[in-house]
Design an enzyme around this catalytic site. Structure first.
Site, PDB file in Angstrom:
ATOM      1  N   LYS A  58      33.903  15.371 -36.923  1.00 35.29           N
ATOM      2  CA  LYS A  58      35.378  15.199 -37.057  1.00 35.29           C
ATOM      3  C   LYS A  58      36.354  16.462 -37.302  1.00 35.29           C
ATOM      4  CE  LYS A  58      39.266  13.081 -37.867  1.00 35.29           C
ATOM      5  NZ  LYS A  58      39.944  12.121 -36.871  1.00 35.29           N
ATOM      6  N   CYS A  61      46.642  14.724 -39.651  1.00 27.54           N
ATOM      7  CA  CYS A  61      45.503  15.035 -39.398  1.00 27.54           C
ATOM      8  C   CYS A  61      45.624  16.769 -38.865  1.00 27.54           C
ATOM      9  CB  CYS A  61      44.851  14.253 -38.508  1.00 27.54           C
ATOM     10  SG  CYS A  61      44.411  12.586 -39.315  1.00 27.54           S
TER      11      CYS A  61
END
Ligand SMILES: NC(=O)c1ccc[n+]([C@@H]2O[C@H](COP(=O)([O-])OP(=O)(O)OC[C@H]3O[C@@H](n4cnc5c(N)ncnc54)[C@H](O)[C@@H]3O)[C@@H](O)[C@H]2O)c1
Length: 432
Positions: free
Chosen positions: A212, A266
């Site tokens: 991720k 993010c």
């Protein structure tokens, strides 16, 4: 709520709300837990507490609430009744670029205190490699008295959604499911099979954490490369977008676009999470790419200053129109939006007004949705977001409406040649 909750989703934000809705639609009784009582209230009142357009999500939320399949609460005690708990709490970094997992760890502690034997705990939040083993599992075991892998199942399944496409992404993208052991992975996969049409990829927890953070760091580094080529093209008097297009005619090249900066919750932080997890390797490229991308909004402000000076207006207090506030096109999400840095940089020297179809408030800035109104008042327009609405604008017509025709293009919205041939003071990222 009918019957007993079968699933709890902790952290009802961009990630937790769509997940809770899809689990409810898959037939489960879902309890959404959040420490923010106003957010809990809004959800129970069938109001989606997220910024920007989220196709189908407001309707799905209302439907699941009215069918009694979903409810929100501030009470972690519901975790005692459920088989699975998905934790989707925010995981920011501090000013020092070090992860601040206080929210996540507080949530894990509360969940741990309310766990029943045999439950599954999935962390969906993005975390630095190694966090599951070093922080999450020890807290869960200590607070619950259960033993991970024996009386408690644990997995990390990082989320990949993007604002504006939450429901679509959640259902259609592949997912990485990293369990503590095979049994944990298998149980977690069973839950995701109910809501995800994309492929599920089983692995271990640390690989899932690293995948991720790497996928976002990879994109960040690629953007930084494009930004650097963009600034090189500016000094060479070239159009970086033409250079990019021609570079990509070479097999195996897939250069991204330069732009006015990287925002959102993010991308600006996940590179730092990866670098933190791997700090013993002394990562250099990833932090440097972050610095390049962080410098872009200030670079845009400098382009505006230079354009103003070239037009002989540097002594005047001008009206600057910021076109687009959100970090992402056609979204109202202003988290870490580059436009905010440009506003902070220029507001001491000039008056700032802003246009955005999706953002209705930003402290200290007048915002309008009327393009003609804002351009009619502006001396200089800085395009910060590639909203659909801007793509049909004719730069020559825009220039006629403005008090002075000064345009800074941060997102390659206009054609450099057309602008300059029309005598417009035009510059932009990658527009030499
Ligand atoms: N937003 C995205 O597009 C996206 C995409 C992929 C991954 N992620 C990751 O998912 C995680 C969540 O992101 P988000 O955008 O949904 O965040 P968010 O800020 O929208 O939502 C987080 C929610 O958690 C709640 N919360 C904070 N502390 C809590 C606690 N102790 N107990 C219960 N609730 C608590 C907050 O009140 C908030 O409602 C982050 O790790 C993020 O990096 C987000």
């Amino acid at each position: 709520m009918k019957g007993t909750a079968e699933v709890a989703v902790v952290g009802m934000g961009y990630v937790g709300i769509p997940l809770a809705c899809l689990l409810a639609r898959a037939g489960h009784q879902v309890m959404g837990i959040d420490i923010d009582d106003k957010r809990v209230e809004a959800i129970n009142a069938r109001k989606l507490p997220l910024l920007g357009k989220e196709p189908d999500l407001p309707e799905l939320l209302a439907e699941q609430l009215s069918e009694g399949k979903l409810r929100a609460s501030v009470d972690f005690a519901f975790c005692k009744q459920v088989e699975a708990i998905f934790i989707c709490v925010d995981t920011p970094i501090g000013e020092d670029k070090i992860p601040r997992f206080d929210h996540l760890l507080a949530a894990v502690m509360q969940v741990g205190k309310n766990l029943s034997e045999g439950s599954l705990v999935v962390i969906e939040s993005t975390i630095a490699p190694g966090t599951m083993r070093s922080r999450i599992i020890p807290i869960l075991e200590k607070t619950s008295g259960l033993k991970a892998g024996e009386t408690l199942f644990v997995a990390h399944c990082p989320e990949r959604v993007m604002s504006g496409k939450l429901l679509y992404n959640l259902q259609n993208m592949d997912r990485i499911v990293g369990g503590l052991d095979d049994r944990s992975t298998e149980i977690a996969m069973g839950w995701y099979r109910k809501i995800v049409k994309g492929k599920l990829h089983p692995t271990d927890m640390t690989t899932a954490e690293t995948v991720k953070t790497t996928e976002n760091a990879y994109r960040d580094v690629q953007i930084a490369f494009a930004n650097e080529v963009g600034t090189i093209c500016e000094v060479l008097g070239l159009d970086a977008f033409e250079v990019r297009e021609l570079v990509n005619t070479c097999p195996g090249r897939s250069m991204l676009f330069p732009g006015a900066g990287v925002g959102g919750h993010c991308l600006p932080k996940d590179s730092w999470l990866l670098a933190f997890g791997g700090k013993e390797a002394n990562p250099r490229l990833i932090p440097l790419a972050r610095q390049v991308n962080d410098s872009m909004p200030e670079h845009v402000a400098e382009l505006a200053r230079k354009l103003i000076a070239d037009a002989g207006l540097e002594e005047e207090r001008l009206c600057i129109a910021i076109m687009g506030l959100s970090y992402l096109e056609d979204s109202g999400d202003i988290r870490n939006a580059p436009a905010k840095t440009v506003i902070d940089s220029l507001s001491g020297e000039h008056d700032i007004i802003a246009h955005d179809p999706y953002v209705s408030s930003l402290e200290g800035v007048e915002i309008t949705v009327d393009i003609d109104d804002i351009l009619g008042r502006a001396d200089c327009a800085i395009f910060m977001t590639k909203h659909q609405e801007y793509l049909s604008l004719d730069i020559v017509e825009i220039a006629k409406k403005m008090r002075h025709a000064l345009i800074v293009d941060g997102r390659n919205i206009f054609d450099r040649k057309t602008a300059r041939e029309a005598g417009i003071h035009y510059t932009g990222v990658g527009k030499g």
